[in-house]
Write an enzyme that holds these catalytic residues in place. Sequence first.
Site, PDB file in Angstrom:
ATOM      1  N   HIS A   1      57.356  -9.365  27.923  1.00 29.00           N
ATOM      2  CA  HIS A   1      57.671  -8.610  29.129  1.00 29.00           C
ATOM      3  C   HIS A   1      56.662  -7.523  29.486  1.00 29.00           C
ATOM      4  O   HIS A   1      56.246  -7.420  30.631  1.00 29.00           O
ATOM      5  CB  HIS A   1      59.055  -7.987  28.944  1.00 29.00           C
ATOM      6  CG  HIS A   1      59.570  -7.247  30.136  1.00 29.00           C
ATOM      7  ND1 HIS A   1      59.686  -7.841  31.374  1.00 29.00           N
ATOM      8  CD2 HIS A   1      60.005  -5.964  30.297  1.00 29.00           C
ATOM      9  CE1 HIS A   1      60.162  -6.956  32.241  1.00 29.00           C
ATOM     10  NE2 HIS A   1      60.347  -5.815  31.624  1.00 29.00           N
TER      11      HIS A   1
ATOM     12  N   LEU B   1      63.414 -12.649  34.024  1.00 34.50           N
ATOM     13  CA  LEU B   1      64.115 -11.465  33.547  1.00 34.50           C
ATOM     14  C   LEU B   1      65.539 -11.362  34.087  1.00 34.50           C
ATOM     15  O   LEU B   1      65.779 -11.551  35.276  1.00 34.50           O
ATOM     16  CB  LEU B   1      63.323 -10.236  33.995  1.00 34.50           C
ATOM     17  CG  LEU B   1      63.843  -8.891  33.508  1.00 34.50           C
ATOM     18  CD1 LEU B   1      63.703  -8.792  32.007  1.00 34.50           C
ATOM     19  CD2 LEU B   1      63.076  -7.773  34.183  1.00 34.50           C
TER      20      LEU B   1
ATOM     21  N   ARG C   1      58.547   0.714  24.919  1.00 34.11           N
ATOM     22  CA  ARG C   1      58.908   1.401  26.163  1.00 34.11           C
ATOM     23  C   ARG C   1      60.403   1.305  26.425  1.00 34.11           C
ATOM     24  O   ARG C   1      61.011   0.262  26.195  1.00 34.11           O
ATOM     25  CB  ARG C   1      58.151   0.766  27.342  1.00 34.11           C
ATOM     26  CG  ARG C   1      58.568   1.303  28.685  1.00 34.11           C
ATOM     27  CD  ARG C   1      57.729   0.761  29.817  1.00 34.11           C
ATOM     28  NE  ARG C   1      57.959  -0.637  30.117  1.00 34.11           N
ATOM     29  CZ  ARG C   1      59.021  -1.121  30.765  1.00 34.11           C
ATOM     30  NH1 ARG C   1      59.997  -0.309  31.139  1.00 34.11           N
ATOM     31  NH2 ARG C   1      59.121  -2.415  31.029  1.00 34.11           N
TER      32      ARG C   1
ATOM     33  N   HIS D   1      61.441  -8.486  26.037  1.00 29.77           N
ATOM     34  CA  HIS D   1      62.713  -8.087  26.637  1.00 29.77           C
ATOM     35  C   HIS D   1      63.790  -9.025  26.110  1.00 29.77           C
ATOM     36  O   HIS D   1      63.608 -10.236  26.123  1.00 29.77           O
ATOM     37  CB  HIS D   1      62.610  -8.177  28.162  1.00 29.77           C
ATOM     38  CG  HIS D   1      63.737  -7.514  28.888  1.00 29.77           C
ATOM     39  ND1 HIS D   1      65.041  -7.952  28.800  1.00 29.77           N
ATOM     40  CD2 HIS D   1      63.755  -6.427  29.708  1.00 29.77           C
ATOM     41  CE1 HIS D   1      65.803  -7.171  29.547  1.00 29.77           C
ATOM     42  NE2 HIS D   1      65.053  -6.236  30.102  1.00 29.77           N
TER      43      HIS D   1
ATOM     44  N   GLN E   1      56.042  -5.635  24.251  1.00 33.05           N
ATOM     45  CA  GLN E   1      57.513  -5.645  24.320  1.00 33.05           C
ATOM     46  C   GLN E   1      58.079  -7.013  24.713  1.00 33.05           C
ATOM     47  O   GLN E   1      57.670  -7.589  25.713  1.00 33.05           O
ATOM     48  CB  GLN E   1      57.978  -4.625  25.355  1.00 33.05           C
ATOM     49  CG  GLN E   1      59.492  -4.594  25.520  1.00 33.05           C
ATOM     50  CD  GLN E   1      59.936  -3.411  26.344  1.00 33.05           C
ATOM     51  OE1 GLN E   1      59.941  -3.451  27.563  1.00 33.05           O
ATOM     52  NE2 GLN E   1      60.299  -2.326  25.675  1.00 33.05           N
TER      53      GLN E   1
END
Lengths: 598, 248
Positions: free
Chosen positions: A361, A245, A402, A235, A233
């Site tokens: 991520h 993040l 996810r 982000h 993934q």
Amino acid sequence: MAALEASRRVGTAVVSKLYPTRSHTGAAQGGIAAALANLEDDSWENHAYDTIKGGDFLVDQTAAEILCREAVECIYDLEHMGLPFDRTVDGRISQRRFGGHTKPNPKYDPSAPAGTEAAKPRIPVMRSCHSADRTGHMILQTLYQQCIKQGVAFFDEFHMLDLILEDGECRGIVAIEIATGALHVFHAKSVLLATGGFGRMFKVSSNAYALTGDGPAIAYRHGMPLEDMEFYQFHPTGIYRLGILLSEACRGDGGIMFNGQGERFMERYAPNLKDLASRDVCSRSIYQEVRAGRGIGGKDYVHLDIRAETMNKYKSSPLHPDQNVDSHWVEKRLPDIIEFARTYLGVDPIKEPMPIQPTAHYAMGGLPTDLDGRVHRNARDVVPGLYSAGESACLSVHGANRLGTNSLVDLVVYGRRSGRAMADYASRVEFHSIPAHPEAAAKAAIDDLLGRPRTEPWARLRDEMQATMMDHCGVFRTEETLVKARDDIANLKQRYQRLGVQDKGSVFNTGLLEILELGNLLDLAEATVASALARRESRGAHSREDFPNRDDNAFFKHSLAFANGQEGARVEYKDVDVIHVEKDGERVPKYPLEVRKY
Amino acid sequence: MADTMAADAGTRRLTVRIKRYDPEQGGEPRWQEFQVDAHPMDRVLDVLLSIKWNQDEALGLRRSCAHGVCGSDAMRINGKNGLACKLLVNTLQGDVLTVEPILGLPVIKDLIVDMKPFFDHYKSVMPYLVNDDPPPTTERLQSPEERARFDETTKCILCACCTTACPPFWGNEKYVGPAAIVNAHRFIFDSRDQAAAERLEILNDGEGVWRCRTVFNCTSACPRDIHVTKAIQEVKHAMLTGSTSLND
């Protein structure tokens, strides 16, 4: 969580290469999902549907239902342990919206004109339980506090080097004590790997330096498979250049992404949920804007805007349409995010938008585990005594992508289940014998590294690995880029064999450890690229430009990558767990496959 | 990042002075200088890692998250405690960067100190919720006001910047230190907790809160902006009044 649970019944030790409070769980920001329905109607069934759809239907459905059902009692459990959740006015746990978390729209009318509220089949729901934007920090601190209370033994700053596997069972681990360089053998009835992710294989990542996938890499070298490694993934909202993040809570609370032309571009890609579409969709959209020359100033980033006036203009906060928000409200909801932007970007997000780009991520893939956290050696059989939970494991509850806030709930629900299962197992079996010198292989590898002169800086190999993985195995992939990545990784693995360590000391030889960690990342990169090459479709986070559609006939299945010596990795497949229900006298899938749209 | 950005117009040549100590060589710590081309937006941590990766792999330091939430890289930077990952090159005065280990804990190697005494003090104040009543089937209720009472001290990341900036701690390693008191505060003022009296008893000891001389070094050192001195004063106040209620 597993250690806390197991220690209620059996002697338990935590071996960690960092002080436990340094773990990257502490960096999780926006919340932990559970359908408490504290602020509006919700149900665990809604959560399960979102999780399965969010994972582009590659989710194992029994595991997802357990996740969403047990999430509720796990949250109460954490609260009873002292976790300081934010509160509603009536003293209950506060909840916020997050990408991909929805419920059926009670006003839904299939004949309503497009773009109207009634045309949306599902609408966002407040499901993420939070403590400002530092929820992971609170979970990590609370679990550590409870472990101290309960007397769990900690071996802080011990770095795992090897698993002890004998007669097909796991009977312990070998670790180096970082402060002295001494090798230690831990003889155990059961071992749980909770080593987290491996985002450091990519150039721009939200992950800590420590996230090098030590557990899965060691198991892979021992012949165990890695499941669904092609699903990694990105982000959408990492700080430009640094990758730090900026929580999805920014968008859950009303933040909006804009391109260089000032357009809210997510309206084009996800007309219903817009900025609250799932992460893979948002990351691809940013890449497409940048490719079309619509990045900020034509560059490779876009803006994330959390200013109160922007939220009021677009009526995007959870308080709308009843009331507007002000900057005080934004500061209270997102204090750490605002501080990160001020510190690392020199931008005050109360006054101006933040430059962002997708950042590596989270690994959906990892060690294949079952509902009790037991690691499988193939599509059928377990490795007795070996468990895994958290990001290092693949249940799979996240499938091909996810949802935000589902990682914290995964590690709590399945950490607890694994801890119980390993305590059961350890209460039932005797200590089985281990070889006379289980540390021999690890010692030989270290002696080799210390014995060789430094030929080239190890960091150069790392930089090349991170560049090739980012450029050729990132958000978008093709056969051509993946073949390039495969050859680059194979070449780097050869050069890795010749590396030597400059520091020959024993005390805190972190140079030596960094080289060992690079070896782990290279093995995981090999498995990632091989799995991505083999999957000739696009699903969730795996986006093949040469195969842009999902292909359920050929690829509605999990991949299993096995180490295969000089050949790289061998990829096999196993079925997705599907729940069937009776409907009109027929057995039909409870979650029928559908085209995923937001 | 540092060095690799050298081509940028904005880079700046820094002289980095690091206090080195190699336990396997023995002897006294010594100062060593390195030259690094740093970008203004580089973190001090980037500068140090650039030295480690390109000049001397033996340089000893701890690091993990690199954005101020894990608490690994506390050090003394230009004479003040801070996290190397939260201080940017563009905030430095002059072109000399001086880095040494935090004070008051035994140095193991270079910038790495022995954290065990620090964590032992932390563990001594019962840093966990105590509530022996059977829990309800859902959450225990807590009003937003009750929750706000201890919000500040929940932010602690146990980096030790405060404790190792504290002159009374430098003079007496048995003093529990500011970080332990912050973590006691987090539970003393939590409406759900039942062990405030025991914690206050522990901190009323000769090595407890009364060692604090309100120097405020802890407050200015805290990378999480916790008002550490204020928290310590609130604990002292609770001890004197025997009350942790909201209205004090």
